[in-house]
Write an enzyme that holds these catalytic residues in place. Structure first.
Site, PDB file in Angstrom:
ATOM      1  N   CYS A 190      39.636  40.793  34.903  1.00  0.00           N
ATOM      2  CA  CYS A 190      38.747  39.380  35.559  1.00  0.00           C
ATOM      3  C   CYS A 190      38.086  39.606  36.531  1.00  0.00           C
ATOM      4  O   CYS A 190      37.479  38.504  36.991  1.00  0.00           O
ATOM      5  CB  CYS A 190      40.142  38.780  36.091  1.00  0.00           C
ATOM      6  SG  CYS A 190      41.410  39.950  36.824  1.00  0.00           S
ATOM      7  N   ARG A 248      35.340  42.196  36.364  1.00  0.00           N
ATOM      8  CA  ARG A 248      34.165  43.317  36.512  1.00  0.00           C
ATOM      9  C   ARG A 248      33.739  42.938  35.018  1.00  0.00           C
ATOM     10  O   ARG A 248      34.805  42.793  34.175  1.00  0.00           O
ATOM     11  CB  ARG A 248      33.907  44.406  37.478  1.00  0.00           C
ATOM     12  CG  ARG A 248      34.871  44.822  35.923  1.00  0.00           C
ATOM     13  CD  ARG A 248      35.525  46.621  37.343  1.00  0.00           C
ATOM     14  NE  ARG A 248      36.607  46.450  37.824  1.00  0.00           N
ATOM     15  CZ  ARG A 248      35.647  46.677  39.124  1.00  0.00           C
ATOM     16  NH1 ARG A 248      33.765  47.265  39.174  1.00  0.00           N
ATOM     17  NH2 ARG A 248      35.939  46.382  40.785  1.00  0.00           N
ATOM     18  N   GLU A 295      43.805  48.239  45.078  1.00  0.00           N
ATOM     19  CA  GLU A 295      45.258  47.851  43.818  1.00  0.00           C
ATOM     20  C   GLU A 295      45.248  48.912  42.284  1.00  0.00           C
ATOM     21  O   GLU A 295      44.217  49.997  42.252  1.00  0.00           O
ATOM     22  CB  GLU A 295      44.866  46.716  42.790  1.00  0.00           C
ATOM     23  CG  GLU A 295      43.153  46.157  42.357  1.00  0.00           C
ATOM     24  CD  GLU A 295      43.107  46.639  41.146  1.00  0.00           C
ATOM     25  OE1 GLU A 295      44.322  46.584  40.304  1.00  0.00           O
ATOM     26  OE2 GLU A 295      42.012  46.352  40.886  1.00  0.00           O
ATOM     27  N   SER A 351      37.173  47.740  44.018  1.00  0.00           N
ATOM     28  CA  SER A 351      37.963  46.461  43.620  1.00  0.00           C
ATOM     29  C   SER A 351      38.090  45.457  44.302  1.00  0.00           C
ATOM     30  O   SER A 351      37.754  45.989  45.734  1.00  0.00           O
ATOM     31  CB  SER A 351      39.487  46.304  43.364  1.00  0.00           C
ATOM     32  OG  SER A 351      39.659  47.629  42.263  1.00  0.00           O
ATOM     33  N   ALA A 366      52.391  35.453  29.497  1.00  0.00           N
ATOM     34  CA  ALA A 366      53.617  36.214  29.759  1.00  0.00           C
ATOM     35  C   ALA A 366      52.944  37.681  29.290  1.00  0.00           C
ATOM     36  O   ALA A 366      53.907  38.422  29.100  1.00  0.00           O
ATOM     37  CB  ALA A 366      55.168  36.370  29.099  1.00  0.00           C
TER      38      ALA A 366
END
Length: 537
Positions: A135, A137, A199, A194, A277
């Protein structure tokens, strides 16, 4: 490149600014300019974590103006083969260099990574490839037979895939070569590049690249080893610096952002909806629990994943709704988290307008927190009076918390990164002499076989038993091995003796000259010719 200390925010449009003032720094033809100790360059930007905001901004401005970006440099480089071995390169964009509107057009779903690798390795000047698409890179790692031609092919591939003109892409792309590319990957794996410093999810994503690449056959020995060493570096950084302690993830930042936007008195009573999910969605539920949330509705294509989350997380009531009831569930929610792999928006302005208004107690606004790339919620949803949209680029205000402590740990992490980088470079350097070793052995064996054949003809093969013939062959092989032992020892570059790499390479070039062996450059050109011929068939 010198030790870096934190992920730097690369400035869009650095290419244009660099053209006018970069003549001196570009001299010498190196793809990546050196940066000051303690600094880090991304697309010509250097940031020092021990400097204040003003100093960082000044450093960024100076570096941007003083460097010709690699993507510009490859355009003006001599269009011929200059290196004696293939180049490792990374080219891509990230949350630091490009907005989500551009990143989502280039995003490659995990199940499509093998196909992307196959397409990239079919390019004339690309020998190996790997794709890291998250999301935050989209980065392509390649081994290029000709680095300037190879990068041009990759940029054209990205342009064709996304529909974005190559000239526009270059305003946001960064490119790093050889040791700089390797260091970048190691820093990515360690969480140093990040949006959320330290993270942990990125390490799992790097591991998935290896698994996906092995299935497709695109990760040749160089990139496969580089990614595996990056995983080692990422694990060491987390274990030895504790950089992940207190760090937030994209999912936790999304939860934190939602709670920041809700009235404080209503945070725990807000009706939460999660769409998707998967791994990110599961982490959203985990962090909702940590904030004291007692109930969440989860919309998903199948119930199995929701049941698995429910089984693992007993401290929250999880209500399952099928995908067909998504809009009904959204109508009953105050906060909607979206985390799916859909390539088209799930919510448009029309969908948001059709949803009922939110009570004044909740601020009168329905919050859409979209952590998907491509985005699940259209930006125009915010034009609806009772709706607000936040995407991954809006999480920056959350991740500032605890940042200073993690920056100090990032400086410690650079020592580990450098150690692992040296190990990888030593391994790759050891491959430098392998072609010469093979060619020298082949050269000697051809002479041995030719002279052996002459000898056997003179003796008369009919007068030799099988045992005698085998003994003569073993004798000739033994003589060749003894003669080659000394020269081959001087081509070793594995750290087992005191020879430096320069000395070993001098020995290699000397042997190439003395025995008229083909150069590695010729081998690269042969590989390119073979790929071109294959693509034309």
């Amino acid at each position: 490149m010198m030790a870096s200390t934190t992920s730097a925010t690369a400035a869009g449009g650095a290419f244009a600014a660099a053209k006018t003032r970069a003549g001196s720094s570009a001299a010498g033809g190196g793809a990546c300019a050196r940066v000051a100790a303690g600094g880090r360059r991304r697309s010509g930007v250097v940031v020092r974590c021990d400097a204040g905001v003003e100093a960082q901004a000044q450093a960024q401005a100076v570096a941007k103006a003083a460097s010709v970006a690699a993507l510009e440099q490859f355009k003006i480089s001599a269009d011929r083969y200059m290196k004696e071995r293939s180049s490792i390169a990374v080219i891509g964009l990230s949350v630091h260099t490009a907005p989500v509107e551009m990143r989502e057009k280039l995003a490659v779903a995990e199940e499509l990574w093998p196909r992307a690798i196959s397409e990239l390795t079919s390019l004339n000047h690309i020998e190996e490839a790997a794709v890291l698409s998250t999301c935050n890179r989209m980065e392509i790692y390649v081994v290029a037979l000709s680095w300037n031609r190879g990068i041009r092919e990759v940029v054209d591939w990205m342009s064709k895939k996304s529909g974005i003109p190559a000239s526009e892409l270059r305003e946001h792309l960064f490119m790093l070569r050889d040791s700089d590319a390797t260091r970048h990957l190691f820093e990515v794996s360690a969480g140093l590049d990040s949006l959320v410093l330290g993270e942990g999810q990125i390490l799992a994503q790097v591991k998935q690249v290896v698994r996906s690449g092995q299935n497709s056959g695109g990760l040749g020995k160089n990139i496969d080893r580089m990614f595996k060493d990056a995983i080692t570096a990422g694990k060491r950084v987390r274990c030895e610096t504790n950089i992940s302690s207190g760090a937030v993830s994209v999912s936790s930042a999304a939860v934190e952002l939602a709670l920041m936007k809700l009235p404080k008195s209503e945070c725990l009573s807000a009706r939460m909806l999660l769409i998707g999910a998967g791994k990110m969605g599961k982490l959203v539920v985990k962090h909702l629990i940590a904030k004291g949330c007692k109930k969440v509705v989860v919309v998903n294509r199948s119930v199995e994943r929701v049941d698995a989350i429910r089984e693992e997380m007993k401290d929250i009531e999880i209500v399952y709704r099928p995908l067909t009831e998504m809009y009904e569930a959204a109508a009953e929610a105050d906060v909607v988290f979206t985390s799916t792999a859909s390539e088209t928006p799930l919510f448009t302005k029309e969908h948001a307008e059709a949803l009922p208004a939110i009570s004044d107690a909740m601020g009168g606004v329905r919050l859409f927190v979209d952590i998907s790339v491509p985005r699940n919620v259209s930006a125009c949803v915010s034009e609806v009076g009772h709706a607000r949209v936040y995407n991954v680029d809006d999480l920056k205000e959350v991740v500032e918390a605890n940042k200073e402590d993690r920056l100090r740990k990032a400086m410690e992490a650079q020592t580990i990164i450098t150690q692992e980088l040296k190990r990888f470079e030593a391994w790759r350097d050891s491959l430098e002499t392998v072609p010469t070793i093979k060619k020298l052995r082949s050269y000697a064996d051809r002479i041995r076989a030719s002279e052996l054949e002459k000898c056997l003809q003179k003796i008369g093969e009919d007068s030799l038993t099988k045992k005698m013939r085998r003994s003569i062959e073993e004798l000739s092989t033994g003589i060749v091995n003894k003669l080659l032992h000394g020269p081959l020892q001087h081509l070793r570059c594995d750290g087992s003796d005191s020879r430096t790499l320069d000395e070993t390479l001098e020995n290699m070039h000397a042997l190439n000259r003395m025995f008229s062996l083909d150069t590695e450059k010729a081998i690269i050109e042969q590989k390119i010719k073979a790929k071109v011929e294959k693509s034309q068939n």
